[in-house]
Every structure is written in C-alpha cells, then in structure tokens.
Design an enzyme around this catalytic site. Structure first.
Site, PDB file in Angstrom:
ATOM      1  N   ILE A 170     -14.882 -22.886   4.093  1.00  0.00           N
ATOM      2  CA  ILE A 170     -14.764 -23.577   5.567  1.00  0.00           C
ATOM      3  C   ILE A 170     -15.430 -22.707   6.347  1.00  0.00           C
ATOM      4  O   ILE A 170     -15.470 -21.687   6.458  1.00  0.00           O
ATOM      5  CB  ILE A 170     -13.368 -23.864   5.716  1.00  0.00           C
ATOM      6  CG1 ILE A 170     -12.418 -22.733   5.517  1.00  0.00           C
ATOM      7  CG2 ILE A 170     -12.880 -24.970   4.905  1.00  0.00           C
ATOM      8  CD1 ILE A 170     -11.206 -22.764   6.045  1.00  0.00           C
ATOM      9  N   ASP A 224      -0.022  -7.615   1.442  1.00  0.00           N
ATOM     10  CA  ASP A 224       0.573  -6.191   1.666  1.00  0.00           C
ATOM     11  C   ASP A 224       1.984  -6.014   1.537  1.00  0.00           C
ATOM     12  O   ASP A 224       2.487  -5.417   2.379  1.00  0.00           O
ATOM     13  CB  ASP A 224       0.027  -5.606   2.630  1.00  0.00           C
ATOM     14  CG  ASP A 224       0.101  -4.024   2.839  1.00  0.00           C
ATOM     15  OD1 ASP A 224       0.354  -3.566   1.509  1.00  0.00           O
ATOM     16  OD2 ASP A 224       0.041  -3.312   3.898  1.00  0.00           O
ATOM     17  N   GLY A 244       3.235   6.485   8.198  1.00  0.00           N
ATOM     18  CA  GLY A 244       4.659   6.612   7.710  1.00  0.00           C
ATOM     19  C   GLY A 244       5.679   5.684   8.105  1.00  0.00           C
ATOM     20  O   GLY A 244       6.730   5.244   7.728  1.00  0.00           O
ATOM     21  N   ASN A 245       5.421   5.112   9.148  1.00  0.00           N
ATOM     22  CA  ASN A 245       5.844   3.726   9.498  1.00  0.00           C
ATOM     23  C   ASN A 245       5.695   2.493   8.670  1.00  0.00           C
ATOM     24  O   ASN A 245       6.631   1.742   8.689  1.00  0.00           O
ATOM     25  CB  ASN A 245       5.497   3.491  10.925  1.00  0.00           C
ATOM     26  CG  ASN A 245       6.518   3.928  12.051  1.00  0.00           C
ATOM     27  OD1 ASN A 245       5.886   4.947  12.696  1.00  0.00           O
ATOM     28  ND2 ASN A 245       7.752   3.779  12.198  1.00  0.00           N
ATOM     29  N   SER A 246       4.705   2.734   7.761  1.00  0.00           N
ATOM     30  CA  SER A 246       4.183   1.445   7.140  1.00  0.00           C
ATOM     31  C   SER A 246       5.406   1.049   6.150  1.00  0.00           C
ATOM     32  O   SER A 246       6.206   1.677   5.412  1.00  0.00           O
ATOM     33  CB  SER A 246       3.211   1.752   6.295  1.00  0.00           C
ATOM     34  OG  SER A 246       2.013   1.854   7.243  1.00  0.00           O
ATOM     35  N   GLY A 258     -10.416 -25.392  -3.402  1.00  0.00           N
ATOM     36  CA  GLY A 258     -11.816 -25.302  -3.942  1.00  0.00           C
ATOM     37  C   GLY A 258     -12.816 -25.658  -2.825  1.00  0.00           C
ATOM     38  O   GLY A 258     -13.828 -26.330  -3.034  1.00  0.00           O
ATOM     39  N   VAL A 259     -12.661 -25.171  -1.440  1.00  0.00           N
ATOM     40  CA  VAL A 259     -13.817 -25.598  -0.509  1.00  0.00           C
ATOM     41  C   VAL A 259     -13.948 -24.258   0.276  1.00  0.00           C
ATOM     42  O   VAL A 259     -12.832 -23.457   0.259  1.00  0.00           O
ATOM     43  CB  VAL A 259     -13.226 -26.322   0.571  1.00  0.00           C
ATOM     44  CG1 VAL A 259     -13.049 -28.024  -0.158  1.00  0.00           C
ATOM     45  CG2 VAL A 259     -12.152 -26.276   1.114  1.00  0.00           C
ATOM     46  N   HIS A 267       0.782  -1.124  -0.097  1.00  0.00           N
ATOM     47  CA  HIS A 267       0.045   0.027  -0.038  1.00  0.00           C
ATOM     48  C   HIS A 267       1.013   1.182  -0.011  1.00  0.00           C
ATOM     49  O   HIS A 267       0.327   2.363  -0.239  1.00  0.00           O
ATOM     50  CB  HIS A 267      -0.896   0.064   1.073  1.00  0.00           C
ATOM     51  CG  HIS A 267      -0.372   0.238   2.630  1.00  0.00           C
ATOM     52  ND1 HIS A 267      -0.128  -0.665   3.398  1.00  0.00           N
ATOM     53  CD2 HIS A 267      -0.131   1.437   3.260  1.00  0.00           C
ATOM     54  CE1 HIS A 267       0.260  -0.018   4.488  1.00  0.00           C
ATOM     55  NE2 HIS A 267       0.429   0.988   4.325  1.00  0.00           N
TER      56      HIS A 267
END
Length: 495
Positions: free
Chosen positions: A298, A168, A237-239, A295-296, A138
């Site tokens: 749950i 991310d 800004g820490n991201s 393909g399940v 991001h």
C-alpha cells in the site's frame, strides 16, 4: 534665591512623578477590594506518584556467554605455534610431518573456551503480583542470563515468557509473590501537554525519575506501531521502563530516543500500553505473536490522487500491489483500489491498515470497503498470516517504430499476450518513450498504464482517445504498474 526656588521645584516635580508612578503600579500589583485575584498555576508535585510507583520498577541486567578463540600466543594462549596459520588457511591446516593427537598430519585443536560477560542494562516493571515483568525486546535479545533487581536490592533470575521483536516488547517472569504491579492506564486518552514521568536505570543508575510532557501522539516513524513522543529525559538504560501519568498508571514503555549524540536531546518515544497489553495476551498464551495479513502493498493517498479519483479527502490506503493468490486477491481487491474501511473502521491514513489487519486473528472473515472507479465496493476477506514477498514479474515488449508523443509526453504501445499473461492483466499499454510532463511525474519506459481517471485502458488506440479528451487545466491520475507493483501517478497534460 532664584536657584533655590528652581531646586525646590525640581524636587517637587520628581516627587510628583514618583507618586504618580506608584499610583499607576499599585492597582496592578494589589487587587482592589472585592475583586478576585488572578489564579496562580503551580507545577505538579510528583512525590506522591513516585512513592506509589517506584517499587514496581526494576533494573534489568543481562549477561552473554561468548566463545574465546585462543590465539596460541601470549597469556592464556593454547601454546600451539601453528594456530596463527589456521586463521589464514583454515582449521585443518597442519605443517608437513606434523603429528597431532589423532595421528600423523592431524591438527592439534585446542578446546574452545567460553566466558560469561556483561551484555547490558535496562529497565522493566511489574504488571502482576506474581512476577510478570514487561521490558523491551532489545534489552534481553541474545542474552544468556537475565537478572531482575528490585528497589529493595533483592535480585532474581528471570526467564523469557515470550518476545515480539517487531514491536520491541518482551515479557519476563521471576519466581516471586506479593509484588507491586503498576496499574494499567489508557493510552488512547493521552493529550498533548499532559505531564508524565519516566522511572528507570539510565546509565545503570537505578530508580532514576525524570518528568516532562506528551509532545505528540501517534508519532509515525515507519515502524509497526505509532509511538508516544515526549520530552521526558530518557537515556541508555531507561529502555523498557514505564511512562507513568499523574494518576500513577503506566501508559507506555520507554523504547527509543531520537538523538545524534547517543544521549537525550529532547525527544523520546514510548510504545502505547494499549498496544503492549494486546501483545502480552498472546505472549502469555503462546510465547509469540501471530499477526494477520491480507497480502497487499500500500501507499499514501495524496491530495492530487484523491481529487482525480473523486474521493472527498485524502484518506485510506492506496493498493499498489496485490499478492497473487493471497487473501486480498481472492477477495477481489485490485491494484489501484483505495481501501477506506476495514471491519467497519475508517482508515484515516495508510499506516492504520497494517495495524488493524495485524491485530486480527488469522482465519477471521473481515469486511473491506474499497474506492474503485468513483464508487464504494464492499468485499469480504479471510485474513491470513504474515505477508511474503511476491515473485518478480516478467518484462514487457519492444517498441514499435514511428510513434507520436501525446499530451502527457508519452509514447505507448500495445502489450503482447505473453506479458499480459505473466502480469495477469487483461489490458493496458506499455510506455515506450517519455518526455515532459510525464518524465517529471516519474514515468519511465517499460511502465504499464492500466487506468486513466477511472477508465480502464484496453489498448493503445483507446489510450490515445482518452488522453486527447483530458482536461488540460487539471491533473489526471494514471494507474501505473512497474514490475509487480502499481501506483497512482498524477500528470497535468500539456496544452
């Protein structure tokens, strides 16, 4: 004279109490000779860790190229007085008799104007000495240009090697050598209460260091990955910056904050570095991440369902829907199964399964263990790629007349052949009316009941017989299909 004696007595008594108090206090404050003093715990000194790691952390700023639509009025406008009308009547609007550059009636179209504007700031860190940088997706998403600034102040333009929006994570590359990468730690060895540091650029203030402890491990937020929860101060800004242990190793990427104000409120979340490095391998090789799927759909196994199905404890992933012609369907997985192991690894909770399957390369043959009708069934499944939504199922049959409500509070009927074909089921009964206690359990008209306490239901007559023999002192488990999905529902029969 008597008052003088009394005064002297009060003074002597006061001194005696003071001396006695001192005698009682001194042994606690000063250890007796030969006895060991209580150990004193000091806060850790972070200066050495910061000195070793700070140069590995970078500031990331991004720009975006946007198109500016001229209004035709005011400063910078195109000067076209009919531009305002085109906002309402479309770009081809022209007044009668207007003659533009393409001839009579042709609209005058001003050339679009592009501007480069700042988009945002974030953080990142080196994982190699030749310029590979890790950050959040991001931070760089939709950016036209990405600039990486080192602690020395030198700036580089970065290219995107690959991104994975689902987790991310983004991998960048700058043209530089002899850099200082952060050593990669082991996030599986983290413990609650352990000291950690965050280094980044909160609010654009580069090389900011904050500290705290691990608050929780494997924090579920509904996302694909489990997070490391800390109380380290992390702000916008820490991201993309590193979460570092006291050995100077990166153990996570700071990714999210839990906040009602937009600022730090005592809870921050980081992506475990072990998960990140598995993603990095694919991004370096292919520029993207390919995940497995079986393909399940749950759900969680509740305590009541576990008891009703005979499981020792509430664990595993409850299969509520099997994708038609998907990998699981071909392997023999059925709605109502509880998947307990994948590739020999136990599934403690349902969220373990998508992570295990997702990290498996498509085309791999993997072993499944499912709990079905009171016993373990072993299956082999060939893992496919990313799940697709299954089509909606057809509707059920109409209600017959004059039916009696049973001990579960249900009126049911046989299912017609067309509905069975559409739903791809061989038996079951359809709910026509609902009263208590089934209503409180969430059952509704149109639901299809396939199984009761590990007994497959064939028709309404058999269902009535099974319900009449239920233990009314405990909850019974019903496998209920609604649309294309199914789930176990527990109902305590009324007495």
């Amino acid at each position: 004279m008597q008052s003088s004696h009394k005064a002297q007595y009060r003074v002597r008594s006061m001194l005696a109490r003071v001396m006695l108090g001192a005698a009682l206090v001194l042994p606690a404050a000063v250890p007796a000779q030969g006895s060991a003093a209580e150990p004193t715990l000091a806060l850790p000194d972070f200066t050495e860790v910061v000195a070793r790691t700070e140069a590995s952390v970078v500031n990331i700023r991004t720009t975006e190229t946007v198109r500016i639509r001229n209004s035709g009025f005011g400063r910078g406008g195109s000067g076209d007085p009919y531009e305002l009308f085109r906002w309402f009547f479309g770009p081809d609007f022209a007044p009668p008799g207007f003659e533009g550059p393409q001839g009579r009636g042709a609209p005058q179209q001003p050339a679009p104007e592009e501007r480069t504007v700042p988009r945002g700031v974030g953080s990142g860190f080196f994982i190699s000495d030749d310029g590979y940088v890790l950050t959040n997706n991001h931070v760089v998403d939709r950016a036209s240009d990405i600039f990486v600034t080192l602690t020395s102040g030198k700036e580089y333009k970065a290219t995107v090697v690959g991104t994975d929006p689902r987790t991310d994570v983004a991998l960048l590359k700058i043209d530089a050598k002899n850099l200082s990468p952060l050593p990669i730690g082991d996030s599986t060895k983290l413990r609650k209460g352990q000291w950690v540091l965050a280094i980044g650029s909160p609010f654009g203030l580069d090389s900011t260091v904050t500290s705290g402890i691990i608050s929780a491990i494997n924090r579920e937020t509904g996302d694909y990955l489990p997070f490391i929860q800390t109380d380290v101060a992390v702000n916008p800004g820490n991201s993309g910056g590193p979460l570092i242990n006291l050995a100077g190793e990166v153990v996570g990427i700071n990714s999210q904050i839990v906040s009602r104000s937009g600022g730090f409120m005592g809870i921050s979340l980081a992506i475990p570095i072990d998960e990140v490095m598995r993603i990095v391998e694919q991004l370096k090789a292919d520029g993207k991440v390919t995940r497995g799927r079986i393909g399940v759909q749950i759900g969680q196994v509740s305590e009541d369902v576990a008891k009703a199905l005979g499981l020792e404890k509430a664990q595993g992933a409850l299969v509520s829907m099997v994708e038609r012609d998907g990998p699981a369907a071909k392997a023999g997985v059925q709605s109502g199964d509880v998947i307990t192991h994948f590739d020999g690894k136990p599934i403690a909770q349902m969220t373990d399964l998508p992570r295990m399957v997702g990290s498996t390369r498509p085309g791999t043959k993997s072993a499944l263990e499912v709990w079905r009708k009171g016993k373990t069934v072993k299956l082999d499944v060939v893992v496919g790629e990313m799940p697709n939504e299954a089509p909606a199922a057809g509707s059920g049959s109409q209600a017959p007349e004059a039916m009696k409500t049973d001990a579960l509070g249900l009126q049911v009927a046989d299912i017609d052949a067309e509905t069975r074909k559409n739903q791809r089921i061989s038996g079951g009964v359809q709910v026509m009316a609902v009263e208590e206690p089934a209503a409180s359990a969430g059952l509704a008209p149109g639901d299809i009941i396939l199984t009761v306490n590990n007994v497959d239901i064939k028709d309404a007559a058999q269902f009535a017989k099974v319900v009449s023999g239920l233990d009314k002192s405990r909850a019974s488990a019903l496998l209920v299909m609604r649309g294309d999905q199914s789930q176990w529902v527990t109902v305590v029969p009324r007495k």
